[in-house]
Design a protein around this motif. Structure first.
Motif, PDB file in Angstrom:
ATOM      1  N   LYS A 216       0.802  -1.223   0.000  1.00  0.00           N
ATOM      2  CA  LYS A 216       0.000   0.000   0.000  1.00  0.00           C
ATOM      3  C   LYS A 216       0.835   1.274   0.000  1.00  0.00           C
ATOM      4  O   LYS A 216       0.375   2.313  -0.491  1.00  0.00           O
ATOM      5  N   ASP A 217       2.051   1.225   0.547  1.00  0.00           N
ATOM      6  CA  ASP A 217       2.891   2.430   0.556  1.00  0.00           C
ATOM      7  C   ASP A 217       3.215   2.923  -0.850  1.00  0.00           C
ATOM      8  O   ASP A 217       3.498   4.112  -1.053  1.00  0.00           O
ATOM      9  N   TYR A 218       3.172   1.982  -1.826  1.00  0.00           N
ATOM     10  CA  TYR A 218       3.517   2.343  -3.199  1.00  0.00           C
ATOM     11  C   TYR A 218       2.306   2.268  -4.130  1.00  0.00           C
ATOM     12  O   TYR A 218       2.410   2.589  -5.312  1.00  0.00           O
ATOM     13  N   GLY A 219       1.180   1.814  -3.589  1.00  0.00           N
ATOM     14  CA  GLY A 219      -0.053   1.767  -4.366  1.00  0.00           C
ATOM     15  C   GLY A 219      -0.026   0.793  -5.526  1.00  0.00           C
ATOM     16  O   GLY A 219      -0.744   0.965  -6.512  1.00  0.00           O
ATOM     17  N   ARG A 220       0.765  -0.263  -5.417  1.00  0.00           N
ATOM     18  CA  ARG A 220       0.863  -1.227  -6.514  1.00  0.00           C
ATOM     19  C   ARG A 220       1.457  -2.548  -6.025  1.00  0.00           C
ATOM     20  O   ARG A 220       1.968  -2.638  -4.913  1.00  0.00           O
ATOM     21  N   LYS A 221       1.363  -3.549  -6.903  1.00  0.00           N
ATOM     22  CA  LYS A 221       2.005  -4.829  -6.636  1.00  0.00           C
ATOM     23  C   LYS A 221       3.469  -4.779  -7.069  1.00  0.00           C
ATOM     24  O   LYS A 221       3.795  -4.157  -8.073  1.00  0.00           O
TER      25      LYS A 221
ATOM     26  N   SER B 220       5.089  -2.378   2.704  1.00  0.00           N
ATOM     27  CA  SER B 220       6.338  -1.678   2.438  1.00  0.00           C
ATOM     28  C   SER B 220       7.498  -2.658   2.415  1.00  0.00           C
ATOM     29  O   SER B 220       7.393  -3.778   2.933  1.00  0.00           O
ATOM     30  N   VAL B 221       8.617  -2.220   1.823  1.00  0.00           N
ATOM     31  CA  VAL B 221       9.857  -2.998   1.897  1.00  0.00           C
ATOM     32  C   VAL B 221      10.763  -2.462   3.002  1.00  0.00           C
ATOM     33  O   VAL B 221      11.915  -2.894   3.127  1.00  0.00           O
ATOM     34  N   ASP B 222      10.269  -1.535   3.792  1.00  0.00           N
ATOM     35  CA  ASP B 222      11.023  -1.009   4.926  1.00  0.00           C
ATOM     36  C   ASP B 222      11.205  -2.130   5.959  1.00  0.00           C
ATOM     37  O   ASP B 222      10.226  -2.642   6.502  1.00  0.00           O
TER      38      ASP B 222
END
Length: 479
Positions: free
Chosen positions: A133-138, A408-410
């Motif tokens: 969701k942080d990037y709005g995409r898969k 996220s990838v964080d």
């Protein structure tokens, strides 16, 4: 394969290195650092991916097939951009480190487990990846695979490389407990979440909350040692009470922390249950002549044998034992077998018939993903189902849901999400305790039996979870 990649439909050597763990932890605590400074605060770098193929071909021979396994590693080189970017730059992929063993004493695990994990990741990516969701995409998952070669120093080196050079946001690692502890140590230094699967008590330090040592390290989908010990006693008693075996148990134990742990922690329990204990002594790794130990077991008429040896040493003992006219009626243990392939390699024909082993995990009928595993596994490898396949698959089923929730990838967000997520997987529910950082799986005992057509197969004969189907154990046929 269901369309829901986290398998949310309704409805596990390895050695017990307790002594070694205490020493390692003591040295690690002082050096454990927080998440490396500036990762999120500094402008992100633009990356270009340079793919280099590193092939390691390992041939494993086990009747009836010879399997050649090639591990391909993708390495990403990071090049500083001429124009600074912001921390909100959308990544091109979810980079996950897969640090496992494909040669050496722990190779059986990696060779049996990697094919199905790769197939799972490929299936996720076919559906576009995981929605963040942080990037709005898969985003697709990019596996960064390294072979630790069953060597602790090599595992430390490659885990560090996956984090510092490949920039992974999570590490899934496997091997013996000392190798897994090495992965934890590196991941703590750089603040990268890491899940491994091995006996829960090794990770927790036998009751102490590991959270006081590890912040980013987690251990799950594997049995607890007390539960497995209860399985041993239950199986033994089922035969003793029917008068099929005597109350006499002997040991076949390697001279290492594993063997010593099992001797020190089971001898008094056996004696309290009225068993006579026969201990012929520990043997060094790589022993070629077991005649002394076999003579003691044979002379004492030991009918129950408790085993803890490496996969490479047990076949030598068993073949020599048969040649000397000795076979216990019950033989059960850990580490000496990691799959049906290992059992078949012990000797021809019915040589391994009746041997019992700890199962690190097994796909449980009716659980999410189990049918897909059984359908897919023979399509991606000629090997038989490995004991670690289900526990690794359950971690990946759980991880997909963690990524979806973290969005996220964080690494910090991923790590904080792990104890908040509950997922139904191929071994049942996975839910990590925020205090101990563990999620135990069921304890299972398997046995080499015959199918109706006379082929050797692996059957579950005891489970700590009553919902798991089991069959009656059998006695080992005489020599």
């Amino acid at each position: 394969m269901p369309t829901d990649v986290s398998f949310r439909r309704g409805v596990t050597r390895r050695g017990f290195l307790t002594v070694a763990v205490s020493a390692i932890v003591a040295g690690v605590v002082a050096g454990v650092g927080a998440y490396y400074a500036g990762t999120l605060a500094a402008p992100a770098e633009v990356t270009r991916e340079v793919t280099r193929t590193i092939e390691r071909t390992t041939t494993v021979t086990a009747p009836p097939t010879t399997v050649t396994k090639t591990v391909t590693t993708t390495v990403t080189t990071t090049v500083a951009a001429t124009t600074p970017t912001t921390p909100t730059t959308i990544p091109t992929a979810i980079k996950i480190g897969y640090i496992h063993q494909f040669v050496g004493v722990a190779a059986s695990e990696g060779l049996h487990e990697y094919p199905i994990i790769k197939a799972f990741v490929d299936e996720v990516n076919k559906q576009g990846g995981v929605y963040l969701k942080d990037y709005g995409r898969k985003l697709p998952i990019q596996l960064v695979v390294y072979d630790g070669e069953s060597d602790v120093a090599r595992n430390i080196e490659l885990c560090t490389k996956a984090i510092t050079e490949d920039k992974v946001c999570f590490v899934h690692s496997g091997g013996t407990p000392d190798q897994n502890i090495a992965h934890h140590t590196v991941c703590e230094k750089y603040g990268i979440p890491n899940i491994s699967e091995y006996p829960i008590e090794i990770f927790t330090g036998e009751g102490k909350a590991r959270a006081q040592y590890w912040k980013y390290s987690w251990c799950g989908s594997f049995f607890s040692i007390p539960a497995m010990m209860e399985g041993y006693f239950t199986v033994f008693e089922s035969f003793v009470k029917r008068g099929l075996v005597s109350r006499k148990v002997g040991y076949l134990l390697e001279d290492n922390p594993d063997g010593r742990w099992w001797y020190e922690n089971t001898k008094s329990k056996y004696e309290s249950l009225g068993y006579e204990v026969v201990f012929p002594g520990f043997f060094p790794t790589g022993t070629k002549d077991f005649s002394g130990i076999i003579s003691v077991l044979k002379d004492k008429r030991v009918e129950i044998l408790h085993i803890n040896t490496s996969i490479t040493d047990f076949p030598t003992f068993w073949r020599q034992s048969i040649a000397m006219g000795y076979k216990p009626k019950i033989a059960i243990g850990g580490r000496y077998m990691g799959s049906l392939d290992d059992a078949l390699a012990i000797g021809p024909g019915d040589t391994p018939l009746g041997l019992m082993t700890e199962l690190w995990s097994w796909p449980i009928p009716g659980c999410p993903g189990t049918d897909w595993i059984w359908e897919t596994y023979p399509k991606v490898t000629k090997l038989h189902m490995g004991f670690g396949v289900a526990c690794q698959m359950s971690t990946w089923q759980f991880l997909i849901k963690v990524l979806e929730e973290a969005g996220s990838v964080d690494p910090e967000k991923i790590n904080k999400t792990i104890p908040k997520v509950e997922a139904m997987t191929c071994i049942g529910k996975v839910k990590y305790d925020p205090e101990t950082h563990t999620s135990p799986g069921p304890a299972l005992i398997g046995q080499i039996q015959k199918t109706p057509t006379g082929e050797l197969t692996l059957q579950i004969v005891w489970s700590s979870d009553p919902a798991v189907p089991t069959v009656e154990p059998i006695l080992i046929p005489p020599p």
